[in-house]
Design a protein around this motif. Structure first.
Motif, PDB file in Angstrom:
ATOM      1  N   GLN A  33       6.207   9.772  -0.908  1.00  0.00           N
ATOM      2  CA  GLN A  33       7.629   9.621  -0.609  1.00  0.00           C
ATOM      3  C   GLN A  33       7.966   9.869   0.854  1.00  0.00           C
ATOM      4  N   GLU A  34       7.288  10.835   1.465  1.00  0.00           N
ATOM      5  CA  GLU A  34       7.554  11.182   2.860  1.00  0.00           C
ATOM      6  C   GLU A  34       6.219  11.370   3.576  1.00  0.00           C
ATOM      7  N   GLY A  35       6.046  10.696   4.725  1.00  0.00           N
ATOM      8  CA  GLY A  35       4.799  10.840   5.468  1.00  0.00           C
ATOM      9  C   GLY A  35       4.691   9.816   6.574  1.00  0.00           C
ATOM     10  N   ILE A  36       3.450   9.456   6.870  1.00  0.00           N
ATOM     11  CA  ILE A  36       3.198   8.437   7.881  1.00  0.00           C
ATOM     12  C   ILE A  36       2.245   7.399   7.311  1.00  0.00           C
ATOM     13  N   VAL A  64       0.838  -1.199   0.000  1.00  0.00           N
ATOM     14  CA  VAL A  64       0.000   0.000   0.000  1.00  0.00           C
ATOM     15  C   VAL A  64       0.870   1.245   0.000  1.00  0.00           C
ATOM     16  N   VAL A  65       1.919   1.252   0.818  1.00  0.00           N
ATOM     17  CA  VAL A  65       2.824   2.408   0.879  1.00  0.00           C
ATOM     18  C   VAL A  65       3.473   2.629  -0.478  1.00  0.00           C
ATOM     19  N   GLU A  66       4.022   1.591  -1.071  1.00  0.00           N
ATOM     20  CA  GLU A  66       4.722   1.744  -2.342  1.00  0.00           C
ATOM     21  C   GLU A  66       3.778   2.178  -3.455  1.00  0.00           C
ATOM     22  N   GLU A  67       2.549   1.613  -3.500  1.00  0.00           N
ATOM     23  CA  GLU A  67       1.587   1.975  -4.535  1.00  0.00           C
ATOM     24  C   GLU A  67       1.001   3.368  -4.340  1.00  0.00           C
ATOM     25  N   THR A 122       1.444   3.006  14.014  1.00  0.00           N
ATOM     26  CA  THR A 122       1.838   4.107  13.138  1.00  0.00           C
ATOM     27  C   THR A 122       3.310   3.948  12.770  1.00  0.00           C
ATOM     28  N   PHE A 123       3.600   4.188  11.491  1.00  0.00           N
ATOM     29  CA  PHE A 123       4.958   4.019  10.967  1.00  0.00           C
ATOM     30  C   PHE A 123       5.359   5.239  10.155  1.00  0.00           C
ATOM     31  N   ILE A 124       6.640   5.419   9.987  1.00  0.00           N
ATOM     32  CA  ILE A 124       7.183   6.493   9.154  1.00  0.00           C
ATOM     33  C   ILE A 124       7.333   5.979   7.727  1.00  0.00           C
ATOM     34  N   VAL A 125       7.014   6.825   6.759  1.00  0.00           N
ATOM     35  CA  VAL A 125       7.286   6.558   5.350  1.00  0.00           C
ATOM     36  C   VAL A 125       8.436   7.484   4.951  1.00  0.00           C
ATOM     37  N   HIS A 126       9.507   6.898   4.430  1.00  0.00           N
ATOM     38  CA  HIS A 126      10.690   7.676   4.040  1.00  0.00           C
ATOM     39  C   HIS A 126      11.196   7.143   2.706  1.00  0.00           C
ATOM     40  N   ASN A 127      11.433   8.060   1.773  1.00  0.00           N
ATOM     41  CA  ASN A 127      11.877   7.684   0.419  1.00  0.00           C
ATOM     42  C   ASN A 127      10.951   6.655  -0.227  1.00  0.00           C
ATOM     43  N   GLY A 128       9.645   6.788   0.029  1.00  0.00           N
ATOM     44  CA  GLY A 128       8.652   5.921  -0.594  1.00  0.00           C
ATOM     45  C   GLY A 128       8.548   4.529   0.000  1.00  0.00           C
ATOM     46  N   LYS A 129       9.216   4.301   1.123  1.00  0.00           N
ATOM     47  CA  LYS A 129       9.235   2.971   1.751  1.00  0.00           C
ATOM     48  C   LYS A 129       8.755   3.047   3.191  1.00  0.00           C
TER      49      LYS A 129
END
Length: 137
Positions: free
Chosen positions: A33-36, A26-29, A100-107
């Motif tokens: 790039q940057e978020g939660i 879901v994150v990759e699709e 809750t997780f961090i999204v960094h560089n699209g991952k």
């Protein structure tokens, strides 16, 4: 920008589902790039946990400790369906329903020894959880 995805699964009693790849997908699709990333379980007798995927006996340990802390008993004051249902409500409250997780560089930012797991404390059930990815502004 935000993306919300609903994922369904079928469970059996005391089952653990590895949902790590579902959440990563879901994150990759999402293209964010940057978020939660928020993973939310919609049920009161199932929980979410971040746990090490490398040793299956770790899940045995986790299950045994949860059952030791909250055994299935007939003397719970709230008995909706069964004693395992009442115990499931308490186990869920202790583990929680949101991570809750961090999204960094699209991952999805997870440690090398971290996976995301859906734990069923009742069941069998048809379950669902949501994954929301929110972009930093």
């Amino acid at each position: 920008m935000a993306v919300l995805k609903n994922i369904k699964l079928s469970t059996t009693y005391n089952e653990v589902h590895d949902i790590t790849q579902d959440v990563k997908k879901v994150v990759e699709e999402s293209g964010i790039q940057e978020g939660i990333c928020i993973v939310h379980n919609m049920h009161s007798t199932a929980g979410l946990a971040v746990f090490s995927p490398w040793d299956p006996d770790g899940f045995v340990d986790l299950d045994e400790e949860i059952r030791r802390l909250v055994p299935t008993r007939i003397d719970f004051k709230h008995q909706h369906d069964t004693p395992q249902d009442a115990a499931g409500h308490i186990k869920c409250a202790l583990l929680g329903v949101t991570e809750t997780f961090i999204v960094h560089n699209g991952k999805l930012l997870l440690g090398g020894s971290q996976g995301i797991y859906f734990l069923e404390f009742d069941g069998p059930r048809n379950r669902e959880f949501y994954v929301k990815v929110v972009e930093d502004k």
